[in-house]
Design an enzyme around this catalytic site. Structure first.
Site, PDB file in Angstrom:
ATOM      1  N   GLU A  84      38.893 113.308 123.115  1.00 53.95           N
ATOM      2  CA  GLU A  84      38.749 112.468 122.197  1.00 53.95           C
ATOM      3  C   GLU A  84      37.846 112.871 121.180  1.00 53.95           C
ATOM      4  O   GLU A  84      37.567 112.629 120.026  1.00 53.95           O
ATOM      5  CB  GLU A  84      38.066 110.990 122.776  1.00 53.95           C
ATOM      6  CG  GLU A  84      36.766 110.824 123.021  1.00 53.95           C
ATOM      7  CD  GLU A  84      36.427 109.545 123.657  1.00 53.95           C
ATOM      8  OE1 GLU A  84      37.255 108.639 123.972  1.00 53.95           O
ATOM      9  OE2 GLU A  84      35.209 109.287 123.709  1.00 53.95           O
ATOM     10  N   HIS A  85      37.117 114.157 121.289  1.00 52.22           N
ATOM     11  CA  HIS A  85      36.111 114.850 120.437  1.00 52.22           C
ATOM     12  C   HIS A  85      36.736 115.460 119.600  1.00 52.22           C
ATOM     13  O   HIS A  85      36.513 115.860 118.378  1.00 52.22           O
ATOM     14  CB  HIS A  85      34.981 115.487 121.290  1.00 52.22           C
ATOM     15  CG  HIS A  85      34.223 114.327 122.152  1.00 52.22           C
ATOM     16  ND1 HIS A  85      33.773 114.819 123.391  1.00 52.22           N
ATOM     17  CD2 HIS A  85      33.589 113.038 121.803  1.00 52.22           C
ATOM     18  CE1 HIS A  85      32.989 113.470 124.034  1.00 52.22           C
ATOM     19  NE2 HIS A  85      33.030 112.696 122.865  1.00 52.22           N
ATOM     20  N   HIS A  86      37.850 116.445 120.317  1.00 51.97           N
ATOM     21  CA  HIS A  86      38.466 117.478 119.488  1.00 51.97           C
ATOM     22  C   HIS A  86      39.954 117.489 119.269  1.00 51.97           C
ATOM     23  O   HIS A  86      40.487 118.252 118.764  1.00 51.97           O
ATOM     24  CB  HIS A  86      37.870 118.740 120.027  1.00 51.97           C
ATOM     25  CG  HIS A  86      36.452 119.238 120.362  1.00 51.97           C
ATOM     26  ND1 HIS A  86      35.704 118.824 121.179  1.00 51.97           N
ATOM     27  CD2 HIS A  86      35.595 119.650 119.367  1.00 51.97           C
ATOM     28  CE1 HIS A  86      34.391 119.159 121.250  1.00 51.97           C
ATOM     29  NE2 HIS A  86      34.416 119.639 120.030  1.00 51.97           N
TER      30      HIS A  86
HETATM   31  N1  LIG Z   1      31.148 114.615 129.177  1.00 46.02           N
HETATM   32  C1  LIG Z   1      32.158 114.992 128.639  1.00 46.02           C
HETATM   33  N2  LIG Z   1      32.090 115.750 127.662  1.00 46.02           N
HETATM   34  C2  LIG Z   1      33.169 116.376 127.081  1.00 46.02           C
HETATM   35  C3  LIG Z   1      34.470 115.888 127.422  1.00 46.02           C
HETATM   36  N3  LIG Z   1      35.458 116.600 126.771  1.00 46.02           N
HETATM   37  C4  LIG Z   1      34.447 117.214 125.742  1.00 46.02           C
HETATM   38  N4  LIG Z   1      33.003 117.091 126.032  1.00 46.02           N
HETATM   39  C5  LIG Z   1      31.935 117.600 125.158  1.00 46.02           C
HETATM   40  O1  LIG Z   1      32.083 116.665 124.316  1.00 46.02           O
HETATM   41  C6  LIG Z   1      30.748 117.396 123.239  1.00 46.02           C
HETATM   42  C7  LIG Z   1      30.944 117.025 121.927  1.00 46.02           C
HETATM   43  O2  LIG Z   1      29.552 117.541 121.435  1.00 46.02           O
HETATM   44  P1  LIG Z   1      29.393 117.927 119.860  1.00 46.02           P
HETATM   45  O3  LIG Z   1      28.181 118.696 119.637  1.00 46.02           O
HETATM   46  O4  LIG Z   1      29.560 116.446 119.092  1.00 46.02           O
HETATM   47  O5  LIG Z   1      30.804 118.582 119.385  1.00 46.02           O
HETATM   48  P2  LIG Z   1      30.818 120.240 118.869  1.00 46.02           P
HETATM   49  O6  LIG Z   1      29.873 120.452 117.959  1.00 46.02           O
HETATM   50  O7  LIG Z   1      32.391 120.389 118.717  1.00 46.02           O
HETATM   51  O8  LIG Z   1      30.357 120.812 120.141  1.00 46.02           O
HETATM   52  P3  LIG Z   1      30.762 122.009 120.894  1.00 46.02           P
HETATM   53  O9  LIG Z   1      32.188 121.796 121.958  1.00 46.02           O
HETATM   54  O10 LIG Z   1      29.664 122.444 121.802  1.00 46.02           O
HETATM   55  O11 LIG Z   1      31.173 123.217 120.023  1.00 46.02           O
HETATM   56  C8  LIG Z   1      31.139 118.907 123.889  1.00 46.02           C
HETATM   57  O12 LIG Z   1      29.929 119.342 124.283  1.00 46.02           O
HETATM   58  C9  LIG Z   1      32.135 119.073 124.640  1.00 46.02           C
HETATM   59  O13 LIG Z   1      32.208 119.975 125.474  1.00 46.02           O
HETATM   60  C10 LIG Z   1      34.556 115.136 128.558  1.00 46.02           C
HETATM   61  O14 LIG Z   1      35.794 114.713 129.039  1.00 46.02           O
HETATM   62  N5  LIG Z   1      33.353 114.542 129.130  1.00 46.02           N
HETATM   63 ZN   LIG Z   2      36.602 118.267 123.357  1.00 45.41          ZN
END
Ligand SMILES: Nc1nc2c(ncn2[C@@H]2O[C@H](COP(=O)(O)OP(=O)(O)OP(=O)(O)O)[C@@H](O)[C@H]2O)c(=O)[nH]1
Ligand SMILES: [Zn+2]
Length: 200
Positions: A84-86
């Protein structure tokens, strides 16, 4: 569980054209003309889980089990979900078990519950809990266990770029949480988590 004010299909296709332009390409060139339609159709598959109610999947149960009271384990349920983040894939396997109280459910329905939650935007912890909580709520068994092992493409193909890493989450309820021998039996049945990266 469809969000209110859902955009039209044409609006969704226009959003894809915007992204294509933003990426630096020309959505009117021949190779990209059909792309917005294809992307929207792909999204219909990726996010099909919003249209289903997982509780309903478990509605039909069977009581003629001649007193079967051992755990039921469905292991290695392969799934594809989306971070859901990416909005990139999370690919892995789920292991699901329950300890029946009096009724059992058609075994495919456990895999269908995994599928409905996978086909939504997710984080792995939430998906793990949702699967366990749904089985617990509908079947009211003596216990439920869910273990998920998955690789997150947001960690492998972008960002920190760590291929071979897998994330393992679990949710144990009832006897699986309270009785160490039940928990041990389940963990023995599903075997050791796969060596990082060997499966996905
Ligand atoms: N706990 C958890 N984290 C997740 C999951 N899927 C993705 N993430 C993490 O969600 C985080 C989002 O962090 P942000 O710092 O907001 O995003 P970002 O700048 O794209 O982070 P990076 O992935 O480190 O480049 C990242 O650390 C991802 O690895 C999941 O299923 N569970
Ligand atoms: Zn992600």
């Amino acid at each position: 569980m469809v969000a209110q004010g859902r955009p039209s299909r044409e609006e969704a296709e226009e959003a894809v054209r915007t992204l294509l332009r933003w990426a630096g390409d020309d959505p009117t060139r021949e190779g990209l003309l059909g792309t917005p339609d294809r992307v929207v159709r792909s999204y219909e598959e990726f996010f099909a889980g919003y249209a289903s109610d997982p509780m309903e999947l478990l509605a039909r149960t069977f009581e003629e089990t001649d007193g079967y009271d051992e755990m039921v384990v469905l292991r290695d349920i392969r799934f594809e979900s989306y971070c859901e983040h990416h909005m990139v894939p999370i690919i892995g396997v789920a292991h699901v078990a329950y300890l029946p109280r009096s009724r059992v459910v058609g075994i495919s329905k456990l895999a269908r519950v995994v599928e409905v939650y996978a086909k939504r935007l997710q984080i792995q912890e939430k998906m793990t809990s949702q699967i366990a909580n749904t089985i617990d709520e509908v079947l009211q068994p003596l216990g439920v266990a869910v273990v998920i092992e998955a690789s997150h493409q947001c960690m492998t193909t972008r960002g920190v770029h760590k291929p071979g890493v897998s994330m393992v989450t679990s949710r144990m309820l009832g006897a699986f949480r309270n009785d160490p021998s039940t928990r041990r039996e389940f963990l023995a049945m599903i075997g050791n988590p796969s060596p990082a990266g060997s499966m996905f």
